[in-house]
Design a protein around this motif. Sequence first.
Motif, mmCIF file in Angstrom:
data_model
loop_
_atom_site.group_PDB
_atom_site.id
_atom_site.type_symbol
_atom_site.label_atom_id
_atom_site.label_comp_id
_atom_site.label_asym_id
_atom_site.label_seq_id
_atom_site.Cartn_x
_atom_site.Cartn_y
_atom_site.Cartn_z
ATOM 1 N N GLY A 50 3.325 13.703 6.831
ATOM 2 C CA GLY A 50 3.254 13.805 5.225
ATOM 3 C C GLY A 50 3.220 12.610 4.501
ATOM 4 N N GLN A 51 4.065 11.574 4.856
ATOM 5 C CA GLN A 51 4.074 10.405 4.397
ATOM 6 C C GLN A 51 2.715 9.552 4.502
ATOM 7 O OE1 GLN A 51 7.919 9.216 6.090
ATOM 8 N NE2 GLN A 51 8.307 8.216 4.268
ATOM 9 N N LEU A 52 2.274 9.677 5.692
ATOM 10 C CA LEU A 52 1.320 8.846 6.145
ATOM 11 C C LEU A 52 -0.232 9.209 5.411
ATOM 12 C CD1 LEU A 52 1.918 8.256 9.852
ATOM 13 C CD2 LEU A 52 2.385 6.727 7.976
ATOM 14 N N ALA A 53 -0.304 10.483 5.077
ATOM 15 C CA ALA A 53 -1.439 11.053 4.597
ATOM 16 C C ALA A 53 -1.890 9.950 3.449
ATOM 17 C CB ALA A 53 -1.560 12.355 4.320
ATOM 18 N N PRO A 54 -1.170 10.016 2.299
ATOM 19 C CA PRO A 54 -1.720 9.366 1.161
ATOM 20 C C PRO A 54 -2.003 7.787 1.712
ATOM 21 C CG PRO A 54 0.497 10.108 0.957
ATOM 22 C CD PRO A 54 -0.107 10.639 2.151
ATOM 23 N N LEU B 149 0.776 -1.080 -0.137
ATOM 24 C CA LEU B 149 -0.103 0.084 -0.052
ATOM 25 C C LEU B 149 0.851 1.122 0.028
ATOM 26 C CD1 LEU B 149 -2.464 -1.295 2.629
ATOM 27 C CD2 LEU B 149 -2.883 -1.175 0.035
ATOM 28 N N ALA B 150 1.990 1.119 0.316
ATOM 29 C CA ALA B 150 2.878 2.405 0.632
ATOM 30 C C ALA B 150 3.906 2.405 -0.512
ATOM 31 C CB ALA B 150 3.452 2.476 1.785
ATOM 32 N N THR B 151 4.442 3.675 -1.155
ATOM 33 C CA THR B 151 5.263 3.611 -2.044
ATOM 34 C C THR B 151 6.556 4.006 -1.716
ATOM 35 O OG1 THR B 151 4.505 5.755 -2.474
ATOM 36 C CG2 THR B 151 3.714 4.350 -4.178
ATOM 37 N N GLN B 152 6.873 4.429 -0.481
ATOM 38 C CA GLN B 152 7.987 4.719 0.143
ATOM 39 C C GLN B 152 8.021 4.346 1.649
ATOM 40 O OE1 GLN B 152 8.956 9.004 0.859
ATOM 41 N NE2 GLN B 152 6.912 9.321 0.134
ATOM 42 N N ALA B 153 9.127 4.103 2.048
ATOM 43 C CA ALA B 153 9.243 3.574 3.501
ATOM 44 C C ALA B 153 9.129 4.559 4.415
ATOM 45 C CB ALA B 153 10.772 3.281 3.837
ATOM 46 N N ILE B 154 8.427 4.340 5.663
ATOM 47 C CA ILE B 154 8.013 5.273 6.699
ATOM 48 C C ILE B 154 9.458 5.476 7.608
ATOM 49 C CG2 ILE B 154 6.438 5.626 8.470
ATOM 50 C CD1 ILE B 154 4.392 3.806 7.158
ATOM 51 N N GLN C 131 10.319 13.832 14.609
ATOM 52 C CA GLN C 131 10.643 12.944 13.581
ATOM 53 C C GLN C 131 9.241 12.206 13.272
ATOM 54 O OE1 GLN C 131 13.613 10.666 15.667
ATOM 55 N NE2 GLN C 131 15.091 10.729 14.049
ATOM 56 N N GLY C 132 8.456 12.024 14.303
ATOM 57 C CA GLY C 132 7.163 11.388 14.051
ATOM 58 C C GLY C 132 6.392 12.528 13.305
ATOM 59 N N PHE C 133 6.329 13.752 13.503
ATOM 60 C CA PHE C 133 5.488 14.845 12.783
ATOM 61 C C PHE C 133 5.829 14.834 11.313
ATOM 62 C CE2 PHE C 133 4.587 17.039 16.864
ATOM 63 C CZ PHE C 133 3.220 16.876 16.925
ATOM 64 N N LYS C 134 7.307 14.819 11.221
ATOM 65 C CA LYS C 134 7.824 14.783 9.796
ATOM 66 C C LYS C 134 7.348 13.760 9.002
ATOM 67 C CE LYS C 134 12.186 17.251 10.268
ATOM 68 N NZ LYS C 134 13.796 17.084 10.654
ATOM 69 N N SER C 135 6.991 12.572 9.601
ATOM 70 C CA SER C 135 6.554 11.215 8.857
ATOM 71 C C SER C 135 5.247 11.537 8.518
ATOM 72 C CB SER C 135 6.603 9.982 9.618
ATOM 73 O OG SER C 135 5.929 9.830 10.628
#
Length: 379
Positions: A75-79, A54-59, A69-73
Amino acid sequence: MKILFLDQSGKPGGAELCLIDIAKPYGDRALVGLFADGPFKDLLQQNNIPVEVLATQAIQVRKGSSLLQGFKSLGQLAPLITKVVKKARKYDLIYANTQKALVVGALASFFSRRPLVYHLHDILSKEHFSQTNLRIAINLANRFASLVIANSEASKTAFLQAGGRRNIIEVIYNGFDPKTYQTDESDINKLQRQLGLQGKFVVGHFSRLAPWKGQHILIDALAKCPPEVTVILVGDALFGEQEYIQDLHQQVTQLGLENRVKFLGFRSDIPQLMAACNLVAHTSTSPEPFGRVIVEAMLCGKPVVAAKAGGVMELVEHGLNGFLVTPGEPEELAQVIITCLQETEITATIANNARITASLRFDVATINQQIAQLLSHRL
């Protein structure tokens, strides 16, 4: 019941192997959504379990990550969350199998209005997780999970001590198919010849190569054992622990054990390799949530020596179905190895007891039945 399983890993660790056993009976009524591609996807497909990456890049968040670091991720998690919400609406429940899966599953549960189950395979303590990650896991489980399944009393206790709600957590041990661990004598002999193990007393260590798994403790213990004792290390570095592998090779060289330690890397023939051993060692320096390797060795009819902490103490009774040693004590470990080398009759009795108790306590059909009952009663 239709279940959407979520797991963060593309590589098969203990939690992932457990997930295969749980998802298998559901067949086409299940989908395993992975957050990374890799050999775990292939394993699921081999077991006829529907799977999708389901994910296109590693979290980019680890167990020790900070709040920033959690907040930065996020953006990745939204899609990813959007995708999971869409999938979840076609299923009756979301089953989060890892901590990152819990984060995604909790938010997807809220938006899709599907119940969330969290399978806890970790001891939630400061030894393994940052304070931020601990707080996130506990708060999300308390707020969104209808049920938390812990893989041992040790995992449950740590969850409660960290602030988890008592009324949502139940303990169900990992399940195993005893037939998987029945091996052929000719295969074993062939393996021993290939690996040059004939006439040796073989101590096997089966785990990813990581400092807390304690392979260095076993190598230290080996230096105190008679020359016929040989160690095989089965497993590889999973999460960027390459430096530790170099340290282990250096340690082997410094102790002059090059001919007595074999690094076999990642292998799929675990039952056969275990059957080729005289003893299986578990040497974790921090409490283990469960200890799959211990039960697997028991089902192979092999004696086990294990570090006395965490879920391990729920599996092994010292002197009855295995041996327990103080974590991080190579002298104590060496003493047990020498005892097993010399006291063959007692050791054989202990190994036989282990196989019988493991077959009764951890049969996968019984375990799956317990999970199915819990899901139908609690959700």
